[in-house]
Scaffold this active site. Sequence first.
Site, PDB file in Angstrom:
ATOM      1  N   TYR A 119      -5.118   4.651   7.776  1.00  0.00           N
ATOM      2  CA  TYR A 119      -6.457   4.051   7.822  1.00  0.00           C
ATOM      3  C   TYR A 119      -7.207   4.458   9.095  1.00  0.00           C
ATOM      4  CZ  TYR A 119      -3.916   1.294   4.401  1.00  0.00           C
ATOM      5  OH  TYR A 119      -3.145   0.905   3.360  1.00  0.00           O
ATOM      6  N   SER A 123       0.802  -1.238   0.000  1.00  0.00           N
ATOM      7  CA  SER A 123       0.000   0.000   0.000  1.00  0.00           C
ATOM      8  C   SER A 123       0.831   1.282   0.000  1.00  0.00           C
ATOM      9  CB  SER A 123      -0.920   0.030   1.212  1.00  0.00           C
ATOM     10  OG  SER A 123      -1.974  -0.879   1.022  1.00  0.00           O
ATOM     11  N   VAL A 172       1.371  -3.761   3.851  1.00  0.00           N
ATOM     12  CA  VAL A 172       1.254  -5.030   4.588  1.00  0.00           C
ATOM     13  C   VAL A 172       2.486  -5.933   4.517  1.00  0.00           C
ATOM     14  CG1 VAL A 172      -1.262  -5.281   4.736  1.00  0.00           C
ATOM     15  CG2 VAL A 172      -0.057  -6.079   2.688  1.00  0.00           C
ATOM     16  N   TYR A 230      -3.322  -3.316 -10.354  1.00  0.00           N
ATOM     17  CA  TYR A 230      -3.134  -2.780  -9.002  1.00  0.00           C
ATOM     18  C   TYR A 230      -2.284  -3.738  -8.165  1.00  0.00           C
ATOM     19  CZ  TYR A 230      -4.350  -2.394  -4.067  1.00  0.00           C
ATOM     20  OH  TYR A 230      -4.276  -2.357  -2.700  1.00  0.00           O
ATOM     21  N   LYS A 288       0.407   3.488  -2.842  1.00  0.00           N
ATOM     22  CA  LYS A 288      -0.819   4.266  -3.091  1.00  0.00           C
ATOM     23  C   LYS A 288      -0.605   5.780  -3.185  1.00  0.00           C
ATOM     24  CE  LYS A 288      -3.806   0.714  -0.967  1.00  0.00           C
ATOM     25  NZ  LYS A 288      -4.493   0.351   0.292  1.00  0.00           N
TER      26      LYS A 288
HETATM   27  O1  DON Z   1      -4.534  -4.803  -1.756  1.00  0.00           O
HETATM   28  C1  DON Z   1      -4.044  -5.314  -0.770  1.00  0.00           C
HETATM   29  O2  DON Z   1      -4.731  -5.809   0.112  1.00  0.00           O
HETATM   30  C2  DON Z   1      -2.524  -5.310  -0.634  1.00  0.00           C
HETATM   31  N1  DON Z   1      -1.904  -5.522  -1.907  1.00  0.00           N
HETATM   32  C3  DON Z   1      -2.040  -4.029  -0.066  1.00  0.00           C
HETATM   33  C4  DON Z   1      -2.686  -3.685   1.259  1.00  0.00           C
HETATM   34  C5  DON Z   1      -1.816  -2.903   2.174  1.00  0.00           C
HETATM   35  O3  DON Z   1      -0.632  -2.853   2.030  1.00  0.00           O
HETATM   36  C6  DON Z   1      -2.500  -2.297   3.334  1.00  0.00           C
HETATM   37  N2  DON Z   1      -1.576  -1.531   4.161  1.00  0.00           N
HETATM   38  N3  DON Z   1      -1.150  -1.595   5.219  1.00  0.00           N
END
Ligand code: DON
Length: 455
Positions: free
Chosen positions: A243, A64, A261, A191, A67
Amino acid sequence: MRSIISDYLTEALGAVQPDASGELAGYIPELAAADPDRLSTAFVMIDGQVYGAGDIDAEFTIQSISKPFVYALALADRGFDSVLAKVGVEPSGEAFNEISLESDTGRPRNPMINAGAITVHSLLGTEGLNADERVERVVDGLSAFAGRRLRTDEAVYASEMEHAHRNLAIAHMLRGHRILVEDARAVVDGYTRQCSVLVSTRDLAMMAATLANRGVNPLSGEQVVPEPVVRQVLSVMFSCGMYDAAGDWGTQVGIPAKSGVAGGLIGALPGQIGIAAFSPRLDSHGNSVRGVSLFERFSSDMGLHVMEVPATARATLRTSQVVGSGPHALRALQLQGAIGFAGAERIVRETVDTSYAENGVALDLTRVHSIDDVARRMLLEVVRRLTLDGHEVYLADPDSVMPAPDPGDDGRVTVVNSLDEAVAAQEGLSRGGSRPKGEGIDDAVAETAAVPPPR
Ligand code: DON
């Protein structure tokens, strides 16, 4: 000599290292298999100086943290209106992968949650790019932020795609609301590749430093995205980057930030520093446990909270003194530092409150290193009004921090390289010569007036 900053970072890692709480991201099998004990952190100053502790060159997937950077690229590619029409800027107060959209418009609430980021991915480049071209734009753009060529991790990408049911559900919902107009699966695929870009802790700190440095990569010097885009991105990072923990983060740490993550975490403090941390165990919000602890420490140990800024305005007027003597005497206001609205207000107040006996008034910018747009306009208005009051006005500006000054109707200013030149020009004028003269003379400081304390 070893830098005290590297020593400090090593100590900080030692302090958080024993905390083994949190879980690996279990919903992406490749991430669930990562070594949970990896730990590193890096600072990149806005001039490119790097400090680090732990293995800051070991790679992991950006997830993320991509983003905010991809949001920046989309804003730069498509303009604010097109992007804002499809993705809001309000904190959602929900988890990053919540299946929710604004009830009236169908827009995702912000670009930091998955729904927003999936939409933003679809807005990359010029309209009509195909899926591969969009991924190419992502990799090129993220590489420009990092200042080196990045690549994707196909194993992590494939592993996430196999279990991307939530993101597919979100994308289909977006398609249903016509927020997405492309094939939903193709956008989630792109994505997911975006999230699988490999970065190191050093890269992340450099990318954050590029945001902190108004969009200019400190090493390559490339303006990766325009300044208004950076302001937008940092604002959204501040309110939404962590978040449903964004409020706690904003008050306690106070650095625009973004987590991923895989365990990465970045912070960008405008005008100062890009920070990154990496440790894979996550808290219930999906933020790195030890990364959050490190940032809490950095913020409190070093006063890095964005709301904690020094009172630069008070120091803008360094001295007000008379140089030269007799009819050639000149009032010199010596300014210093980086001047914004509050600093320029001090000069406005000084010149409104004081009636100068001297015919010549010089604004000495020799110790000024930057003037923002509003301060520039305010100082030019000061020049114009001093002219209207009958003063001959000089700008001592050897480094052109205020290039091509135009004080507008009835205003007049003579740009010189030093106060010496201003005194010489003033002397020439009072002897009936023409303006400016610009020859060096001995400057005699006739009187030094203490600058009144701020009211
Ligand atoms: O889309 C997802 O769920 C993961 N590729 C990225 C989510 C993420 O990194 C949330 N952040 N902490």
